[in-house]
Design a protein around this motif. Sequence first.
Motif, mmCIF file in Angstrom:
data_model
loop_
_atom_site.group_PDB
_atom_site.id
_atom_site.type_symbol
_atom_site.label_atom_id
_atom_site.label_comp_id
_atom_site.label_asym_id
_atom_site.label_seq_id
_atom_site.Cartn_x
_atom_site.Cartn_y
_atom_site.Cartn_z
ATOM 1 N N ASN A 160 7.825 -10.607 6.722
ATOM 2 C CA ASN A 160 6.950 -9.689 7.460
ATOM 3 C C ASN A 160 7.483 -9.443 8.867
ATOM 4 O O ASN A 160 7.433 -8.333 9.375
ATOM 5 C CB ASN A 160 5.539 -10.265 7.561
ATOM 6 C CG ASN A 160 4.725 -10.022 6.289
ATOM 7 O OD1 ASN A 160 5.114 -9.220 5.442
ATOM 8 N ND2 ASN A 160 3.613 -10.722 6.164
ATOM 9 N N ALA A 187 8.693 -5.956 10.588
ATOM 10 C CA ALA A 187 8.113 -5.471 11.838
ATOM 11 C C ALA A 187 9.186 -5.269 12.909
ATOM 12 O O ALA A 187 8.882 -5.036 14.072
ATOM 13 C CB ALA A 187 7.045 -6.443 12.335
ATOM 14 N N ASP A 218 7.227 -14.122 16.219
ATOM 15 C CA ASP A 218 8.259 -13.087 16.227
ATOM 16 C C ASP A 218 8.100 -12.133 17.390
ATOM 17 O O ASP A 218 7.062 -12.091 18.056
ATOM 18 C CB ASP A 218 8.296 -12.340 14.886
ATOM 19 C CG ASP A 218 7.110 -11.408 14.665
ATOM 20 O OD1 ASP A 218 6.745 -10.644 15.587
ATOM 21 O OD2 ASP A 218 6.549 -11.414 13.542
ATOM 22 N N ILE A 227 0.723 -5.926 15.535
ATOM 23 C CA ILE A 227 -0.261 -5.261 14.663
ATOM 24 C C ILE A 227 -1.333 -4.639 15.544
ATOM 25 O O ILE A 227 -1.814 -5.262 16.500
ATOM 26 C CB ILE A 227 -0.908 -6.291 13.705
ATOM 27 C CG1 ILE A 227 0.186 -7.022 12.914
ATOM 28 C CG2 ILE A 227 -1.892 -5.622 12.752
ATOM 29 C CD1 ILE A 227 -0.330 -8.148 12.029
ATOM 30 N N THR A 287 -1.461 -2.794 3.000
ATOM 31 C CA THR A 287 -0.079 -2.763 3.449
ATOM 32 C C THR A 287 0.158 -1.508 4.263
ATOM 33 O O THR A 287 -0.462 -0.473 4.020
ATOM 34 C CB THR A 287 0.915 -2.797 2.268
ATOM 35 O OG1 THR A 287 2.242 -2.732 2.778
ATOM 36 C CG2 THR A 287 0.684 -1.635 1.296
ATOM 37 N N LYS A 339 3.236 -0.449 4.449
ATOM 38 C CA LYS A 339 4.620 -0.138 4.115
ATOM 39 C C LYS A 339 4.794 0.934 3.044
ATOM 40 O O LYS A 339 5.802 1.616 3.013
ATOM 41 C CB LYS A 339 5.340 -1.427 3.728
ATOM 42 C CG LYS A 339 5.384 -2.369 4.941
ATOM 43 C CD LYS A 339 5.803 -3.762 4.603
ATOM 44 C CE LYS A 339 5.477 -4.682 5.786
ATOM 45 N NZ LYS A 339 5.691 -6.080 5.456
ATOM 46 N N PHE A 382 5.826 -5.189 0.141
ATOM 47 C CA PHE A 382 5.154 -3.902 -0.017
ATOM 48 C C PHE A 382 3.895 -4.031 -0.851
ATOM 49 O O PHE A 382 3.180 -3.090 -1.064
ATOM 50 C CB PHE A 382 6.078 -2.857 -0.648
ATOM 51 C CG PHE A 382 6.689 -3.311 -1.944
ATOM 52 C CD1 PHE A 382 5.946 -3.283 -3.115
ATOM 53 C CD2 PHE A 382 8.001 -3.773 -1.973
ATOM 54 C CE1 PHE A 382 6.509 -3.709 -4.299
ATOM 55 C CE2 PHE A 382 8.562 -4.198 -3.171
ATOM 56 C CZ PHE A 382 7.819 -4.179 -4.339
ATOM 57 N N GLU A 425 0.005 -8.395 -0.377
ATOM 58 C CA GLU A 425 -0.680 -9.539 -0.973
ATOM 59 C C GLU A 425 -0.533 -10.809 -0.164
ATOM 60 O O GLU A 425 -1.379 -11.688 -0.238
ATOM 61 C CB GLU A 425 -0.082 -9.841 -2.358
ATOM 62 C CG GLU A 425 -0.733 -9.091 -3.458
ATOM 63 C CD GLU A 425 -0.084 -9.393 -4.794
ATOM 64 O OE1 GLU A 425 -0.695 -9.019 -5.794
ATOM 65 O OE2 GLU A 425 1.010 -10.001 -4.838
ATOM 66 N N ALA A 440 -3.244 -11.958 2.586
ATOM 67 C CA ALA A 440 -4.525 -12.242 1.923
ATOM 68 C C ALA A 440 -4.418 -13.552 1.132
ATOM 69 O O ALA A 440 -5.321 -14.402 1.192
ATOM 70 C CB ALA A 440 -4.906 -11.096 0.994
ATOM 71 N N THR A 465 4.072 -11.033 17.049
ATOM 72 C CA THR A 465 3.044 -11.666 16.234
ATOM 73 C C THR A 465 3.327 -13.162 16.086
ATOM 74 O O THR A 465 4.477 -13.573 15.928
ATOM 75 C CB THR A 465 3.020 -11.018 14.820
ATOM 76 O OG1 THR A 465 2.838 -9.615 14.977
ATOM 77 C CG2 THR A 465 1.907 -11.587 13.965
HETATM 78 N N1 LIG Z 1 4.670 -10.288 11.656
HETATM 79 C C1 LIG Z 1 4.075 -9.088 11.508
HETATM 80 N N2 LIG Z 1 4.280 -8.108 12.413
HETATM 81 C C2 LIG Z 1 3.685 -6.897 12.283
HETATM 82 N N3 LIG Z 1 2.901 -6.562 11.249
HETATM 83 C C3 LIG Z 1 2.648 -7.486 10.304
HETATM 84 C C4 LIG Z 1 3.226 -8.791 10.379
HETATM 85 N N4 LIG Z 1 2.801 -9.494 9.300
HETATM 86 C C5 LIG Z 1 2.017 -8.646 8.576
HETATM 87 N N5 LIG Z 1 1.900 -7.458 9.182
HETATM 88 C C6 LIG Z 1 1.107 -6.313 8.705
HETATM 89 O O1 LIG Z 1 0.233 -6.790 7.716
HETATM 90 C C7 LIG Z 1 0.393 -6.063 6.491
HETATM 91 C C8 LIG Z 1 0.147 -6.979 5.323
HETATM 92 O O2 LIG Z 1 1.173 -7.951 5.193
HETATM 93 P P1 LIG Z 1 1.464 -8.583 3.776
HETATM 94 O O3 LIG Z 1 0.195 -9.145 3.240
HETATM 95 O O4 LIG Z 1 2.613 -9.493 3.874
HETATM 96 O O5 LIG Z 1 1.802 -7.331 2.898
HETATM 97 P P2 LIG Z 1 3.161 -6.484 2.824
HETATM 98 O O6 LIG Z 1 4.196 -7.193 3.597
HETATM 99 O O7 LIG Z 1 3.430 -6.482 1.373
HETATM 100 O O8 LIG Z 1 2.805 -5.130 3.363
HETATM 101 C C9 LIG Z 1 1.800 -5.514 6.569
HETATM 102 O O9 LIG Z 1 1.945 -4.344 5.795
HETATM 103 C C10 LIG Z 1 1.956 -5.244 8.059
HETATM 104 O O10 LIG Z 1 1.411 -3.999 8.401
#
Ligand SMILES: Nc1ncnc2c1ncn2[C@@H]1O[C@H](COP(=O)(O)OP(=O)(O)O)[C@@H](O)[C@H]1O
Length: 574
Positions: free
Chosen positions: A34, A38, A59, A64, A78, A80, A95, A98, A101, A143
């Motif tokens: 993630n 980002a 990171d 967010i 997501t 993405k 993508f 999941e 959550a 984050t």
């Molecule tokens: N370290 C991060 N920096 C910025 N955004 C993040 C970070 N971790 C998660 N997110 C946001 O949270 C959403 C959900 O993350 P995740 O559950 O891992 O689903 P995915 O990576 O499949 O989209 C991501 O699509 C992103 O928008």
Amino acid sequence: MGKIVVLDDLSINQIAAGEVIERPANVVKELVENSVDAGADKITIEVKKGGKTFIKITDNGKGIEKEDMPLSLERHATSKIKSVEDLENTYTMGFRGEALASIASISNFTMISRTENEELGVKIVAEGGDIVFAEEVPANVGTTIIVENIFFNTPVRYKFLKNDGTEFRYIKEWIEKFAMSHLDVSVKLINDTKTVFTSNGRGNIYDMVYLLYGKDVKENIIKVDYEQEDIKITGVIGTSLIARDTRKDQIVFLNKRNIKNSVLTASSDQAFKGGGTGIGKHGFFILNLDMPASFYDINVHPTKMEVRFKDENKVFKVFYNAIKNAMLTKEFLGNTEVEEKKQAYVEKEYNFMTNHFIKPTSIVPSNKIDTGKSIIEREEKRKVDYKYIGILFRTYIVIEVNGEIYLIDQHAAHERLLYEQIRENYKNNLQNNTQMTLLSEVINLTHKEYEFVKENIELFKKAGFDLEDFGDNSIKINGIPDIEYREKTTARNLFMDTLDEMLTNERSQGKDIEERFIATVACKAAVKANMDLTKQEVDKLIDNLLVLKNPYTCPHGRPTTIKFDKEKFSLEDI
Ligand SMILES: Nc1ncnc2c1ncn2[C@@H]1O[C@H](COP(=O)(O)OP(=O)(O)O)[C@@H](O)[C@H]1O
Ligand SMILES: [Mg+2]
């Protein structure tokens, strides 16, 4: 009353977590990916008790948005992709929406994040998936996520975890692979307050190899930078000196994702053949394949590393070419080859290999056999001015080229030369490229030997032996391969030595038998150490070596030459 109920959100998330999150290392993987998605180029991972009690990922990514914070913990949330159609063009690591959550549903979860548009960041805390705290806090852009007490509410899962040391090892192994494929990201791993791994993020593969494998390996790698048919391959391969007994150090990434794939394994085995490794050894490589996402299917299962290439032949070929090309770019006696000539040679080798050395399978194209030119192209000789110094230990020919000293292992060098000649016979199917012996000889064999010869008579013939089945466990030898023997090897000795060796090392039989056979004949026919060579013989050997495209090692992987820089002779250190 009916028995069907609709599961509540927590149960759904916990079940999903079971698929993606099996152990702390999976949490680290999802969170670090993630961070990369980002845009972070600096990621710190801190764990305690093998990640069981504490995992913290910090990171410097884009962060967010405030209103997205709670949403990001929802299943299938997501940023993405917008729909399934986007998947073909998805290069982000995640993508499915999941991970967060799932992780939040089985832990005590804290997330702090700020984008550059906000003055303050937001902190949310969740327990078993329920948000129990949300507030604005001062924070850096980026984050931070803290995952504590993983599986606290699913004790059965917790019980499946291994001890802290083992769980930490899984994390460390994953982080190292991640760092290899993300050279431009600086990664730091802290275990129980001790920093155990730091990469500099400067994009240098040599630094990374040094960090992970040390000096010896770093000095024996060759850079790969190859592109063909929309597939770009970068990284390093090892020379035969660091070939391994296992495949542990054959590491492949597909668009930076660590994968395993049998097409690539088969392709690299072929490319390393003929001296890139010893027989029975495995080449060292760390390679990343960059290609459009439409070339493959990935993610049958979120934690699996398996992919299916849509055009396996193409991938096989490009991977082969990338490795083979790199293998042949090494300097030899102070001289490197011209690029296009090498490419043509690799192309030819590939056609030969797919027609002769691989049994027809689904992954190999069956082109027409290239009987045109020989491998040994004498007109393309490299030019090297060398000064002959002498022979050391009756084994190493010593020459000086451009102020550097080279030791040439006479046996390994001669063996390489004969190997190429026999292989050329074999390639062109020159069954008649045989030296007739003056007197044919009938040899009595054991039953086992006799059976082997009968079963493999084609191998012997294609390599240049002229044999007849004489019945009653005996074989008649009329001729032996027409190659450059140093002196009259008796037909009997060459035949028996070859047969002996083939039978003693029978275990790797099967798919590699031709390769092994050719290498064995070459070895048995080559001059040995402790044989005195004349100056003329040395000149001829070097001349012949210089026309080979691959003069670097004997077919078993031993180097033919060793270079000594002038500095190594400095007396100041003594
Ligand atoms: N370290 C991060 N920096 C910025 N955004 C993040 C970070 N971790 C998660 N997110 C946001 O949270 C959403 C959900 O993350 P995740 O559950 O891992 O689903 P995915 O990576 O499949 O989209 C991501 O699509 C992103 O928008
Ligand atoms: Mg993700």
